[in-house]
Design a protein around this motif. Sequence first.
Motif, PDB file in Angstrom:
ATOM      1  N   LEU A 104      86.467  58.150  60.880  1.00 51.28           N
ATOM      2  CA  LEU A 104      85.517  58.025  59.613  1.00 51.28           C
ATOM      3  C   LEU A 104      85.960  56.891  58.757  1.00 51.28           C
ATOM      4  CD1 LEU A 104      85.167  61.842  58.668  1.00 51.28           C
ATOM      5  CD2 LEU A 104      83.432  60.157  59.504  1.00 51.28           C
ATOM      6  N   LYS A 105      87.359  56.541  58.743  1.00 54.47           N
ATOM      7  CA  LYS A 105      87.791  55.499  58.037  1.00 54.47           C
ATOM      8  C   LYS A 105      87.211  54.173  58.595  1.00 54.47           C
ATOM      9  CE  LYS A 105      91.964  53.353  56.256  1.00 54.47           C
ATOM     10  NZ  LYS A 105      93.588  53.245  56.333  1.00 54.47           N
ATOM     11  N   ALA A 106      87.076  54.013  59.763  1.00 54.99           N
ATOM     12  CA  ALA A 106      86.654  52.797  60.510  1.00 54.99           C
ATOM     13  C   ALA A 106      85.169  52.692  60.031  1.00 54.99           C
ATOM     14  CB  ALA A 106      86.660  52.784  62.077  1.00 54.99           C
ATOM     15  N   VAL A 107      84.440  53.931  60.051  1.00 55.50           N
ATOM     16  CA  VAL A 107      82.985  53.840  59.566  1.00 55.50           C
ATOM     17  C   VAL A 107      82.840  53.455  58.219  1.00 55.50           C
ATOM     18  CG1 VAL A 107      80.882  55.420  59.205  1.00 55.50           C
ATOM     19  CG2 VAL A 107      82.152  55.658  61.446  1.00 55.50           C
ATOM     20  N   TRP A 108      83.601  53.760  57.326  1.00 54.82           N
ATOM     21  CA  TRP A 108      83.539  53.506  55.940  1.00 54.82           C
ATOM     22  C   TRP A 108      83.897  52.028  55.722  1.00 54.82           C
ATOM     23  CZ3 TRP A 108      88.392  53.231  52.678  1.00 54.82           C
ATOM     24  CH2 TRP A 108      88.258  52.879  51.430  1.00 54.82           C
ATOM     25  N   LEU A 109      84.855  51.430  56.528  1.00 58.68           N
ATOM     26  CA  LEU A 109      85.194  50.102  56.318  1.00 58.68           C
ATOM     27  C   LEU A 109      84.522  49.056  57.028  1.00 58.68           C
ATOM     28  CD1 LEU A 109      89.415  50.336  56.514  1.00 58.68           C
ATOM     29  CD2 LEU A 109      87.808  50.192  54.560  1.00 58.68           C
ATOM     30  N   GLN A 110      84.098  49.410  58.194  1.00 52.49           N
ATOM     31  CA  GLN A 110      83.438  48.307  59.211  1.00 52.49           C
ATOM     32  C   GLN A 110      81.946  48.748  59.294  1.00 52.49           C
ATOM     33  OE1 GLN A 110      85.414  48.241  62.763  1.00 52.49           O
ATOM     34  NE2 GLN A 110      87.587  47.671  61.538  1.00 52.49           N
ATOM     35  N   ALA A 118      83.076  52.989  68.020  1.00 53.00           N
ATOM     36  CA  ALA A 118      82.671  53.493  69.421  1.00 53.00           C
ATOM     37  C   ALA A 118      83.870  53.712  69.879  1.00 53.00           C
ATOM     38  CB  ALA A 118      82.001  52.266  70.061  1.00 53.00           C
ATOM     39  N   ARG A 119      85.095  52.927  70.013  1.00 56.21           N
ATOM     40  CA  ARG A 119      86.186  53.244  70.803  1.00 56.21           C
ATOM     41  C   ARG A 119      86.843  54.343  70.340  1.00 56.21           C
ATOM     42  NH1 ARG A 119      88.012  48.543  69.912  1.00 56.21           N
ATOM     43  NH2 ARG A 119      89.489  49.073  68.050  1.00 56.21           N
ATOM     44  N   ARG A 120      86.749  54.760  68.820  1.00 54.29           N
ATOM     45  CA  ARG A 120      87.437  55.855  68.410  1.00 54.29           C
ATOM     46  C   ARG A 120      86.869  57.069  68.409  1.00 54.29           C
ATOM     47  NH1 ARG A 120      90.049  53.353  62.623  1.00 54.29           N
ATOM     48  NH2 ARG A 120      91.539  51.798  63.708  1.00 54.29           N
TER      49      ARG A 120
END
Length: 194
Positions: A104-110, A118-120
């Motif tokens: 979710l942090k990757a979704v929020w930042l990127q 996708a990898r996470r």
Amino acid sequence: MHTRLTKTLASVAFVLAVLCGLAFLGTGVTHMFDDGDVCVETDFWQNARLADRLPEDAAVQAASSATRMCQEGPSVGQRAADLGGELPWLLFGALALLLFSRMLKAVWLQGPFTEAVARRLSVLGWCVTVGTPLAGLIVGWSHSWLVGSMAPIVGSGPTVTGPMVLILAGLAAVIMGKIMREGVRMREDVEGTI
């Protein structure tokens, strides 16, 4: 995708992961230094008739549903098997929630459709797919061994407990991660040709 909901969910998932981790550590430490009895329930005798008659109708037959056994002064193995009935799910929950928080942090930042997300998502899916039966096997076998150590007639063997339907959710996350990865590659190819 800088939404407040995504940021809040990432924070809540991280806090829950930390709480599960602390519960894992706290339960492990308190159980290993506890000198109380170790108790376990089994349904091995679930169809056995009760010794004392209950006030029941003549057409009704009562049977026992579960037997609770407690060991005074348990061995180290029995105490470890008792821990094996609780700790694996706490560890699994902490790890899955931590991976979910990172996704979710990757979704929020990127943004949602990136290689990192996708990898996470795939890593989270594999964690759930492999971790569910592994935790269920450890819990089931620990319970079975603990019952067998108190009542040798029951025996012990590998059993799996827990919600195995989570395997389907894990596999769905792995597949979605692969689909998202292909979508990211296709978008990069299209952007490279324009």
